[in-house]
Design a protein around this motif. Structure first.
Motif, PDB file in Angstrom:
ATOM      1  N   PRO A  48      97.008  43.192 -63.670  1.00 31.80           N
ATOM      2  CA  PRO A  48      95.822  42.851 -62.873  1.00 31.80           C
ATOM      3  C   PRO A  48      95.542  43.958 -61.865  1.00 31.80           C
ATOM      4  N   THR A  49      94.267  44.225 -61.681  1.00 28.80           N
ATOM      5  CA  THR A  49      93.871  45.250 -60.725  1.00 28.80           C
ATOM      6  C   THR A  49      93.225  44.574 -59.532  1.00 28.80           C
ATOM      7  N   LYS A  50      93.416  45.119 -58.389  1.00 23.77           N
ATOM      8  CA  LYS A  50      92.831  44.566 -57.178  1.00 23.77           C
ATOM      9  C   LYS A  50      91.436  45.150 -56.983  1.00 23.77           C
ATOM     10  N   THR A  51      90.528  44.296 -56.603  1.00 27.48           N
ATOM     11  CA  THR A  51      89.172  44.767 -56.296  1.00 27.48           C
ATOM     12  C   THR A  51      88.997  44.728 -54.795  1.00 27.48           C
ATOM     13  N   LEU A  52      88.403  45.736 -54.281  1.00 26.37           N
ATOM     14  CA  LEU A  52      88.198  45.831 -52.847  1.00 26.37           C
ATOM     15  C   LEU A  52      86.882  45.153 -52.480  1.00 26.37           C
ATOM     16  N   THR A  53      86.939  44.329 -51.462  1.00 26.31           N
ATOM     17  CA  THR A  53      85.727  43.668 -50.993  1.00 26.31           C
ATOM     18  C   THR A  53      85.242  44.388 -49.747  1.00 26.31           C
ATOM     19  N   PRO A  54      83.936  44.632 -49.664  1.00 31.32           N
ATOM     20  CA  PRO A  54      83.434  45.341 -48.483  1.00 31.32           C
ATOM     21  C   PRO A  54      83.552  44.457 -47.243  1.00 31.32           C
ATOM     22  N   THR A  55      83.918  45.063 -46.151  1.00 31.64           N
ATOM     23  CA  THR A  55      84.005  44.358 -44.873  1.00 31.64           C
ATOM     24  C   THR A  55      82.947  44.921 -43.942  1.00 31.64           C
ATOM     25  N   LYS A  56      82.496  44.070 -43.008  1.00 30.15           N
ATOM     26  CA  LYS A  56      81.482  44.507 -42.069  1.00 30.15           C
ATOM     27  C   LYS A  56      82.165  45.191 -40.902  1.00 30.15           C
ATOM     28  N   THR A  57      81.735  46.399 -40.621  1.00 32.51           N
ATOM     29  CA  THR A  57      82.275  47.134 -39.483  1.00 32.51           C
ATOM     30  C   THR A  57      81.145  47.392 -38.517  1.00 32.51           C
ATOM     31  N   LYS A  58      81.481  47.447 -37.273  1.00 35.42           N
ATOM     32  CA  LYS A  58      80.480  47.702 -36.247  1.00 35.42           C
ATOM     33  C   LYS A  58      80.230  49.199 -36.161  1.00 35.42           C
ATOM     34  N   VAL A  59      78.959  49.535 -36.074  1.00 37.87           N
ATOM     35  CA  VAL A  59      78.553  50.926 -35.961  1.00 37.87           C
ATOM     36  C   VAL A  59      78.475  51.268 -34.486  1.00 37.87           C
ATOM     37  N   PRO A  60      79.091  52.338 -34.019  1.00 33.27           N
ATOM     38  CA  PRO A  60      79.005  52.669 -32.598  1.00 33.27           C
ATOM     39  C   PRO A  60      77.586  53.110 -32.238  1.00 33.27           C
ATOM     40  N   THR A  61      77.156  52.727 -31.066  1.00 35.78           N
ATOM     41  CA  THR A  61      75.820  53.095 -30.585  1.00 35.78           C
ATOM     42  C   THR A  61      75.961  54.115 -29.478  1.00 35.78           C
ATOM     43  N   ASN A  62      74.944  54.926 -29.300  1.00 34.26           N
ATOM     44  CA  ASN A  62      74.938  55.929 -28.240  1.00 34.26           C
ATOM     45  C   ASN A  62      74.404  55.287 -26.970  1.00 34.26           C
ATOM     46  N   THR A  63      75.275  55.044 -26.027  1.00 36.12           N
ATOM     47  CA  THR A  63      74.858  54.481 -24.748  1.00 36.12           C
ATOM     48  C   THR A  63      74.857  55.600 -23.735  1.00 36.12           C
ATOM     49  N   PRO A  64      73.805  55.683 -22.919  1.00 38.50           N
ATOM     50  CA  PRO A  64      73.746  56.749 -21.937  1.00 38.50           C
ATOM     51  C   PRO A  64      74.765  56.502 -20.823  1.00 38.50           C
ATOM     52  N   VAL A  65      75.352  57.584 -20.345  1.00 36.77           N
ATOM     53  CA  VAL A  65      76.335  57.515 -19.270  1.00 36.77           C
ATOM     54  C   VAL A  65      75.588  57.720 -17.970  1.00 36.77           C
ATOM     55  N   PRO A  66      75.752  56.816 -16.988  1.00 34.05           N
ATOM     56  CA  PRO A  66      75.031  56.990 -15.722  1.00 34.05           C
ATOM     57  C   PRO A  66      75.601  58.182 -14.973  1.00 34.05           C
ATOM     58  N   PRO A  67      74.754  58.917 -14.251  1.00 36.48           N
ATOM     59  CA  PRO A  67      75.255  60.059 -13.496  1.00 36.48           C
ATOM     60  C   PRO A  67      76.127  59.590 -12.355  1.00 36.48           C
ATOM     61  N   THR A  68      77.104  60.409 -12.027  1.00 35.11           N
ATOM     62  CA  THR A  68      78.013  60.062 -10.944  1.00 35.11           C
ATOM     63  C   THR A  68      77.397  60.467  -9.626  1.00 35.11           C
ATOM     64  N   ALA A  69      77.944  59.906  -8.566  1.00 34.65           N
ATOM     65  CA  ALA A  69      77.391  60.177  -7.229  1.00 34.65           C
ATOM     66  C   ALA A  69      77.711  61.576  -6.751  1.00 34.65           C
ATOM     67  N   THR A  70      78.733  62.210  -7.281  1.00 31.57           N
ATOM     68  CA  THR A  70      79.125  63.525  -6.783  1.00 31.57           C
ATOM     69  C   THR A  70      78.369  64.635  -7.469  1.00 31.57           C
ATOM     70  N   SER A  71      77.790  64.382  -8.651  1.00 30.02           N
ATOM     71  CA  SER A  71      77.092  65.468  -9.332  1.00 30.02           C
ATOM     72  C   SER A  71      75.648  65.523  -8.851  1.00 30.02           C
ATOM     73  N   THR A  72      75.182  66.741  -8.610  1.00 34.57           N
ATOM     74  CA  THR A  72      73.796  66.931  -8.196  1.00 34.57           C
ATOM     75  C   THR A  72      73.145  67.900  -9.141  1.00 34.57           C
ATOM     76  N   ASN A  73      71.944  67.583  -9.510  1.00 33.73           N
ATOM     77  CA  ASN A  73      71.182  68.459 -10.397  1.00 33.73           C
ATOM     78  C   ASN A  73      70.200  69.247  -9.542  1.00 33.73           C
ATOM     79  N   THR A  74      70.590  70.427  -9.182  1.00 34.31           N
ATOM     80  CA  THR A  74      69.688  71.276  -8.382  1.00 34.31           C
ATOM     81  C   THR A  74      69.385  72.498  -9.187  1.00 34.31           C
ATOM     82  N   ALA A  75      68.176  72.891  -9.130  1.00 32.02           N
ATOM     83  CA  ALA A  75      67.752  74.093  -9.822  1.00 32.02           C
ATOM     84  C   ALA A  75      67.814  75.249  -8.878  1.00 32.02           C
TER      85      ALA A  75
END
Length: 138
Positions: A107-134
């Motif tokens: 007998p051979t084993k058949t693989l059944t597909p499982t549901k996996t969660k796909v990672p999403t791109n969540t934005p990282v909030p800026p920290t208080a110490t970093s400043t964006n100055t031009a």
């Protein structure tokens, strides 16, 4: 036929040549012979240096008890088991037909597909110490 002076001289030269050849051969074979007018020097004895060999440890002599007053001690015999018959069977050659292996299904084993969660791109909030100055350069 008469021997002349030249015949006698030729015989003498031939004998002298044979004699010198024998002396030369004797000196060549044994350079230390007394016939050699210039014998080589004798070689010094080779130096015997100590070699690093293992010196085995010697065990002390064992002490054997001696009988008192010159009597004779006899040891009692030890008990040993009597020999027994050990049975064995020699294999003999027989003409048995060889069997061919029959294919079997596994007998051979058949693989059944499982549901996996796909990672999403969540934005990282800026920290208080970093400043964006031009920085503007003139």
């Amino acid at each position: 036929m008469r021997l002349t002076l030249w015949d006698i001289l030729a015989i003498m030269v031939t004998l002298a040549l044979v004699l010198v050849s024998v002396i030369f051969l004797q000196i060549f074979i044994d350079p230390y012979s007394p016939m050699n007018p210039f014998p080589p020097e004798t070689l010094p004895a080779p130096i015997q240096l100590p070699t690093p060999t293992n010196t085995p440890r010697v065990l002390p002599a064992t002490w054997t008890p001696t009988p008192l007053y010159g009597g004779i001690t006899t040891l009692r015999p030890s008990s040993t088991s009597f020999p027994t018959a050990t049975g064995f069977v020699l294999a003999t050659a027989t003409n048995t037909p060889t069997r061919t292996p029959t294919p079997t299904s596994t007998p051979t084993k058949t693989l059944t597909p499982t549901k996996t969660k796909v990672p999403t791109n969540t934005p990282v909030p800026p920290t208080a110490t970093s400043t964006n100055t031009a920085v503007a350069y003139p």
